[in-house]
Design a protein around this motif. Structure first.
Motif, mmCIF file in Angstrom:
data_model
loop_
_atom_site.group_PDB
_atom_site.id
_atom_site.type_symbol
_atom_site.label_atom_id
_atom_site.label_comp_id
_atom_site.label_asym_id
_atom_site.label_seq_id
_atom_site.Cartn_x
_atom_site.Cartn_y
_atom_site.Cartn_z
ATOM 1 N N UNK A 27 -3.090 0.320 -9.882
ATOM 2 C CA UNK A 27 -2.742 0.860 -11.204
ATOM 3 C C UNK A 27 -3.847 0.586 -12.228
ATOM 4 N N UNK A 28 -4.438 -0.591 -12.149
ATOM 5 C CA UNK A 28 -5.543 -0.911 -13.069
ATOM 6 C C UNK A 28 -6.748 0.003 -12.812
ATOM 7 N N UNK A 29 -7.033 0.260 -11.537
ATOM 8 C CA UNK A 29 -8.127 1.183 -11.217
ATOM 9 C C UNK A 29 -7.843 2.594 -11.722
ATOM 10 N N UNK B 75 9.250 -11.987 2.355
ATOM 11 C CA UNK B 75 9.022 -12.216 0.925
ATOM 12 C C UNK B 75 7.523 -12.270 0.612
ATOM 13 N N UNK B 76 6.737 -12.902 1.526
ATOM 14 C CA UNK B 76 5.282 -12.982 1.310
ATOM 15 C C UNK B 76 4.646 -11.594 1.393
ATOM 16 N N UNK B 77 5.082 -10.785 2.356
ATOM 17 C CA UNK B 77 4.537 -9.417 2.483
ATOM 18 C C UNK B 77 4.863 -8.588 1.251
ATOM 19 N N UNK B 78 6.070 -8.733 0.756
ATOM 20 C CA UNK B 78 6.467 -7.968 -0.424
ATOM 21 C C UNK B 78 5.644 -8.391 -1.640
ATOM 22 N N UNK C 199 5.268 2.539 -2.623
ATOM 23 C CA UNK C 199 5.977 1.387 -3.167
ATOM 24 C C UNK C 199 6.837 0.735 -2.084
ATOM 25 N N UNK C 200 6.927 -0.601 -2.088
ATOM 26 C CA UNK C 200 7.717 -1.286 -1.052
ATOM 27 C C UNK C 200 9.209 -1.111 -1.282
ATOM 28 N N UNK C 201 9.953 -1.238 -0.187
ATOM 29 C CA UNK C 201 11.416 -1.128 -0.261
ATOM 30 C C UNK C 201 11.964 -2.461 -0.763
ATOM 31 N N UNK C 202 12.576 -2.399 -1.910
ATOM 32 C CA UNK C 202 13.117 -3.615 -2.493
ATOM 33 C C UNK C 202 14.538 -3.839 -1.996
ATOM 34 N N UNK D 136 2.119 -6.832 -1.333
ATOM 35 C CA UNK D 136 2.102 -5.390 -1.630
ATOM 36 C C UNK D 136 2.224 -5.124 -3.126
ATOM 37 N N UNK D 137 3.046 -5.907 -3.823
ATOM 38 C CA UNK D 137 3.188 -5.741 -5.280
ATOM 39 C C UNK D 137 1.868 -6.045 -5.977
ATOM 40 N N UNK D 138 1.159 -7.101 -5.547
ATOM 41 C CA UNK D 138 -0.141 -7.427 -6.147
ATOM 42 C C UNK D 138 -1.164 -6.319 -5.913
ATOM 43 N N UNK D 139 -1.171 -5.758 -4.701
ATOM 44 C CA UNK D 139 -2.108 -4.664 -4.407
ATOM 45 C C UNK D 139 -1.795 -3.419 -5.231
#
Length: 363
Positions: free
Chosen positions: A188-190, A174-177, A207-210, A180-183
């Motif tokens: 996207x902002x860049x 859960x922490x890794x996911x 994109x991570x595997x949900x 990755x979402x924050x990165x």
């Protein structure tokens, strides 16, 4: 005709128009702006007056807990701050103590000034409320627990770095996911920022595997089945342990061992021989030597006692305590029954000769 002087026109003073007075004291133009100003600048509530004491020349080992416990004898202590180094976290030798009432703080400062404590003369001074312009209890030193489990004091920067390192080293799914979402949001902002330059970050984004609901349900079912299997295995082991042991398992090879012994004699023969011996002893007189029974001493049991010096002996090149290996204990194969049989056989051999036979032998 002579010239005629014309009369000068009379000056009529005009009345001055009244000037409008502008109220320059108005600071707010509209009600909306007034609300914004009220939100931006909240009025500070007046705090009750407190007494602060500065204590200098503190001995080593007199830290926050000791300061609070010691100054509690004067009155209620609200806050304590010991000045510490940002680099090492060690004490700088002075502290600030805040009391609930200024009068109590003044008394504490007077009593603790020039006080001898652990071969150091402590200096204490009172700071009245009107001179407390600076927040004496604001600090950037934070308390942290190191790897050894000891509480140490470090700067807020080092605490933040330690917290981020711990967060990055958390490899939970859960922490890794979440990371990755924050990165991905940062990328996207860049992309929106450099859109005019024609830079595209879509190729770099993965994109991570949900997790779906199905996968989670499958995992829960697998976990439940594994738990049930472990429980069933544990029950089987307990049932096997509770079963009563067979007689063959308990006896083992004791029967074979007794039969292989050279001194093995049937118990019935032993009883008959003992009865015959008792009758002979009653009927015939015996000499003094025959009265004395031959008793074979039992072998002493060896006690393997390990002394403390043997335990503490160290081998060359080793740092730990070396335990002395115990010698294997040799079990006595001869049981108590075999020893009794041996004694009976020895007695039968040592019987005295009858009187007639003894006279013939003398002749």
């Amino acid at each position: 005709m002579p010239p005629v002087r014309k009369p000068k026109p009379q000056k009529i003073e005009k009345q001055s128009t009244p000037k409008k007075t502008i109220n320059k004291a108005k600071e707010v133009v509209s009600g909306q702006l007034k609300k914004k100003v009220a939100k931006s600048k909240p009025q500070k509530e007046k705090r009750p007056e407190r007494g602060v004491v500065v204590v200098k020349h503190l001995p080593h080992g007199f830290f926050e807990h000791q300061l609070r416990q010691y100054f509690r004898q004067f009155g209620r202590v609200l806050r304590v701050r010991l000045a510490r180094s940002l680099r090492t976290g060690n004490s700088k030798g002075y502290a600030f103590v805040e009391f609930e009432y200024p009068e109590v703080a003044k008394v504490a400062a007077d009593t603790m000034d020039n006080y001898l404590m652990f071969q150091k003369v402590v200096k204490a001074s009172y700071i009245p409320p009107e001179k407390q312009t600076f927040n004496f209890f604001r600090t950037s030193v934070k308390k942290v627990v190191n790897k050894a489990g000891k509480e140490i004091y470090v700067s807020d920067v080092t605490k933040a770095t330690q917290r981020s390192v711990k967060k990055q080293n958390d490899w939970d799914e859960s922490a890794c996911q979440k990371r990755t979402v924050n990165n991905l949001n940062k990328i996207k902002k860049l992309q929106e920022k450099y859109k005019d330059l024609g830079i595209d970050f879509s190729d770099l984004m993965v994109e991570p595997v949900k997790k779906t609901k199905k996968t989670t349900e499958e995992e829960t079912t697998e976990a439940s089945t594994s738990q049930a299997a472990t429980k069933a295995g544990g029950k089987k082991q307990k049932q096997a342990a509770k079963k009563e042991p067979k007689l063959e398992d308990l006896l083992g090879t004791t029967i074979n061992e007794d039969s292989d012994d050279e001194d093995y004699v049937d118990a019935s023969d032993d009883d008959s021989e003992l009865e015959i011996e008792e009758e002979d002893e009653d009927s015939e007189p015996t000499s003094d030597d025959s009265d004395e029974e031959v008793e074979l001493p039992l072998p002493p049991k060896k006690k393997n006692k390990v002394s403390l010096s043997d335990k503490l002996k160290r081998k060359p090149g080793t740092g730990g305590v070396q335990k002395k290996k115990l010698a294997p204990v040799v079990k006595n194969t001869k049981s108590a029954a075999t020893q009794k049989l041996q004694l009976a056989a020895a007695k039968s051999l040592a019987k005295p000769l009858p009187k007639g036979k003894a006279k013939k032998s003398k002749k």
